[in-house]
Design an enzyme around this catalytic site. Structure first.
Site, PDB file in Angstrom:
ATOM      1  N   ASP A   1     -13.007   6.224   8.052  1.00 17.14           N
ATOM      2  CA  ASP A   1     -11.648   5.677   8.020  1.00 17.14           C
ATOM      3  C   ASP A   1     -11.023   6.061   6.672  1.00 17.14           C
ATOM      4  OD1 ASP A   1      -9.380   4.132   7.742  1.00 17.14           O
ATOM      5  OD2 ASP A   1     -10.275   2.328   8.617  1.00 17.14           O
TER       6      ASP A   1
ATOM      7  N   HIS B   1     -13.521  -2.307   7.585  1.00 21.47           N
ATOM      8  CA  HIS B   1     -12.325  -3.008   8.064  1.00 21.47           C
ATOM      9  C   HIS B   1     -12.584  -3.695   9.412  1.00 21.47           C
ATOM     10  CE1 HIS B   1      -8.050  -3.225   9.499  1.00 21.47           C
ATOM     11  NE2 HIS B   1      -7.884  -3.557   8.222  1.00 21.47           N
TER      12      HIS B   1
ATOM     13  N   LYS C   1       0.203   3.381   4.949  1.00 23.71           N
ATOM     14  CA  LYS C   1      -0.117   3.235   3.520  1.00 23.71           C
ATOM     15  C   LYS C   1       0.663   4.307   2.742  1.00 23.71           C
ATOM     16  CE  LYS C   1      -3.481   0.647   5.391  1.00 23.71           C
ATOM     17  NZ  LYS C   1      -3.242  -0.735   5.718  1.00 23.71           N
TER      18      LYS C   1
ATOM     19  N   HIS D   1      -6.766   4.475   3.383  1.00 18.42           N
ATOM     20  CA  HIS D   1      -6.224   4.287   2.031  1.00 18.42           C
ATOM     21  C   HIS D   1      -6.342   5.523   1.146  1.00 18.42           C
ATOM     22  CE1 HIS D   1      -5.341  -0.013   2.376  1.00 18.42           C
ATOM     23  NE2 HIS D   1      -6.294   0.031   3.280  1.00 18.42           N
TER      24      HIS D   1
ATOM     25  N   ASN E   1       0.822  -1.220   0.000  1.00 15.64           N
ATOM     26  CA  ASN E   1       0.000   0.000   0.000  1.00 15.64           C
ATOM     27  C   ASN E   1       0.853   1.267   0.000  1.00 15.64           C
ATOM     28  OD1 ASN E   1      -2.404  -1.590   0.272  1.00 15.64           O
ATOM     29  ND2 ASN E   1      -1.829  -1.891   2.416  1.00 15.64           N
TER      30      ASN E   1
ATOM     31  N   GLU F   1     -15.641   3.937   5.157  1.00 12.87           N
ATOM     32  CA  GLU F   1     -14.257   4.212   4.739  1.00 12.87           C
ATOM     33  C   GLU F   1     -14.313   5.069   3.493  1.00 12.87           C
ATOM     34  OE1 GLU F   1     -12.030   0.575   4.235  1.00 12.87           O
ATOM     35  OE2 GLU F   1     -12.979  -0.307   5.998  1.00 12.87           O
TER      36      GLU F   1
ATOM     37  N   SER G   1     -10.391  -0.858   0.869  1.00 16.32           N
ATOM     38  CA  SER G   1      -9.087  -1.359   0.456  1.00 16.32           C
ATOM     39  C   SER G   1      -9.146  -2.643  -0.352  1.00 16.32           C
ATOM     40  CB  SER G   1      -8.221  -1.594   1.684  1.00 16.32           C
ATOM     41  OG  SER G   1      -8.827  -2.538   2.527  1.00 16.32           O
TER      42      SER G   1
HETATM   43  C1  LIG Z   1      -9.216   0.412   6.046  1.00 15.67           C
HETATM   44  C2  LIG Z   1      -8.151   0.167   7.043  1.00 15.67           C
HETATM   45  N1  LIG Z   1      -8.255   0.723   8.260  1.00 15.67           N
HETATM   46  C3  LIG Z   1      -7.320   0.520   9.208  1.00 15.67           C
HETATM   47  C4  LIG Z   1      -6.223  -0.255   8.968  1.00 15.67           C
HETATM   48  C5  LIG Z   1      -5.229  -0.480  10.053  1.00 15.67           C
HETATM   49  O1  LIG Z   1      -4.148   0.360   9.902  1.00 15.67           O
HETATM   50  P1  LIG Z   1      -2.725  -0.056  10.493  1.00 15.67           P
HETATM   51  O2  LIG Z   1      -2.092  -0.898   9.458  1.00 15.67           O
HETATM   52  O3  LIG Z   1      -2.030   1.248  10.736  1.00 15.67           O
HETATM   53  O4  LIG Z   1      -2.984  -0.804  11.772  1.00 15.67           O
HETATM   54  C6  LIG Z   1      -6.047  -0.812   7.707  1.00 15.67           C
HETATM   55  C7  LIG Z   1      -4.836  -1.604   7.378  1.00 15.67           C
HETATM   56  O5  LIG Z   1      -4.748  -2.753   7.506  1.00 15.67           O
HETATM   57  C8  LIG Z   1      -7.048  -0.624   6.729  1.00 15.67           C
HETATM   58  O6  LIG Z   1      -6.937  -1.201   5.531  1.00 15.67           O
END
Ligand SMILES: Cc1ncc(COP(=O)(O)O)c(C=O)c1O
Length: 396
Positions: free
Chosen positions: A220, A144, A251, A223, A58, A191, A195
């Site tokens: 969120d 997520h 990311k 991404h 990412n 989000e 992702s």
């Molecule tokens: C949409 C989303 N939110 C949160 C996270 C978590 O972020 P981090 O990798 O900093 O724990 C991710 C990554 O895996 C994600 O894809």
């Protein structure tokens, strides 16, 4: 028992785990595989030293090995050490944390930003701030896992709405107020760039809907930040009715760590009450320094962002022209829907044989029957990458 592990006997507390492992089909098993960055940032090598073009990470802007980030982290190690040694609220708060929080707040037009060691933790904290056991959470069906864990931890009741479907959400918002005893608070979770789907919601419409129904909104932006929205500030930028924005440095920021951004009240609540903020060692200072350097680079990356998005459009059109289903959305995540787990793994192997790394995403990460190859674009891919991909994929 598979994989050479001793089978726990009857009465062993590990027996249920062993049974669950045994029931896992080979196409659903995960393995860890060390990959070493090599040469240009878009290359990784595996244990056989074969070079693989990275179409899986990412690191959208290719910042993870950017000299400015490396230098900022090096200087911070020399000045601050490797770790903060304690929670932010004990003795682990460093000037670099404060500088990063201020810069992010300024960039995003938010009153308060708080850093977390990971996006997973930040999401857990965000849901706990905006919902409790008297609340109803309405979540996009594909959010997520960390947000779902946040809902569980908050004790709120969970209902899902269809992916990016505002009319389904509106119906559920209306039902929330008309069915039985009113929840004290209603919180909506979404989000800005999904992702595994590559899709984006209508953020302005989502915000307006939540406002009209008196619901909170947590977006969120993991991404999207650095890549989408005005000057890479995400799709929630300027939507001040969004109570909390969640972002990660893992990311497009090219490092690790995360933050929540909101107004002064929610920021102070998090500072006073957030367990995932208080009971954890502060984000490692070199990572905070790298994230601050990344923010500076991101602010000067309008051209690179445009190139990335026009490349994404070109790749989508070329995949469609080659007979593949056009990957949804417009950002740098291009899921190639395959359906069957084993077929997705085979396609991954087929690409790898041609020196391209893309990963088969299978349930439970995505719903059953929707296994896919997740192609991720990065700004620093060499010329000719698309032709290589099309040759390696062949026809569907
Ligand atoms: C949409 C989303 N939110 C949160 C996270 C978590 O972020 P981090 O990798 O900093 O724990 C991710 C990554 O895996 C994600 O894809």
């Amino acid at each position: 028992m598979q994989h050479g592990l001793a089978h726990p006997g009857p009465g062993d507390p590990l027996l249920p785990l062993a049974q669950e492992l045994e029931a896992l089909s080979p196409a659903r098993r995960r393995e860890l595989r060390p990959l070493q960055p090599a040469g240009p940032a878009s290359l990784l090598t595996d244990s056989s030293a074969a070079a693989l073009l990275d179409l899986a990470s990412n690191d959208y802007l290719g910042l993870s090995r950017h000299p400015k980030l490396q230098e900022a982290a090096r200087q911070s190690i020399a000045r601050d050490g490797v770790g903060a040694g304690a929670s932010r609220l004990v003795s682990g708060s460093r000037p670099i944390h404060h500088a990063l929080e201020q810069a992010l707040g300024h960039w995003l037009g938010r009153e308060r930003v708080l850093l977390y060691p990971s996006g997973f933790q930040a999401n857990l904290a965000a849901v706990q701030a905006l919902a409790d056991r008297h609340s109803l959470v309405l979540a996009d069906r594909l959010i997520h896992h960390s947000l779902l864990v946040g809902v569980q931890a908050s004790g709120a009741r969970l209902r899902r709405f269809r992916h990016n479907d505002l009319s389904d959400l509106e119906q559920k918002l209306k039902q929330a107020r008309s069915n039985g005893p009113e929840p004290r608070r209603v919180l909506v979770l979404s989000e800005s760039l999904f992702s595994m789907e590559g899709t984006c919601p209508d953020v302005a419409g989502l915000t307006e809907l939540c406002q009209r129904h008196g619901a909170g909104l947590l977006l969120d932006e993991a991404h999207a930040l650095g890549v989408l929205g005005s000057a890479g500030r995400g799709l929630g930028f300027g939507e001040t009715a969004i109570q909390l924005i969640s972002g990660t440095f893992g990311k497009a920021f090219g490092s690790s760590g995360a933050f929540l951004a909101g107004d002064a009240v929610v920021g102070d609540w998090l500072l006073q009450h957030s367990g995932p903020f208080r009971y954890t060692t502060a984000l490692a200072p070199p990572l905070a320094a790298a994230a601050l350097a990344a923010l500076e680079v991101i602010q000067q990356s309008d051209v690179e962002r445009q190139l990335l998005l026009s490349r994404a459009e070109r790749w989508r059109a070329a995949l469609q022209a080659a007979g593949w289903p056009r990957p949804a959305g417009y950002g740098p995540v291009l899921p190639l829907l395959v359906g069957d787990d084993q077929r997705a793994l085979e396609l991954q192997g087929q690409l790898e044989a041609q020196g391209l790394l893309s990963v088969a995403i299978r349930p439970p990460t995505v719903p059953s029957g929707t296994a896919r190859l997740r192609l991720v674009l990065r700004q620093d891919l060499p010329e000719g990458s698309l032709d290589r991909l099309l040759r390696a994929l062949g026809s569907p």
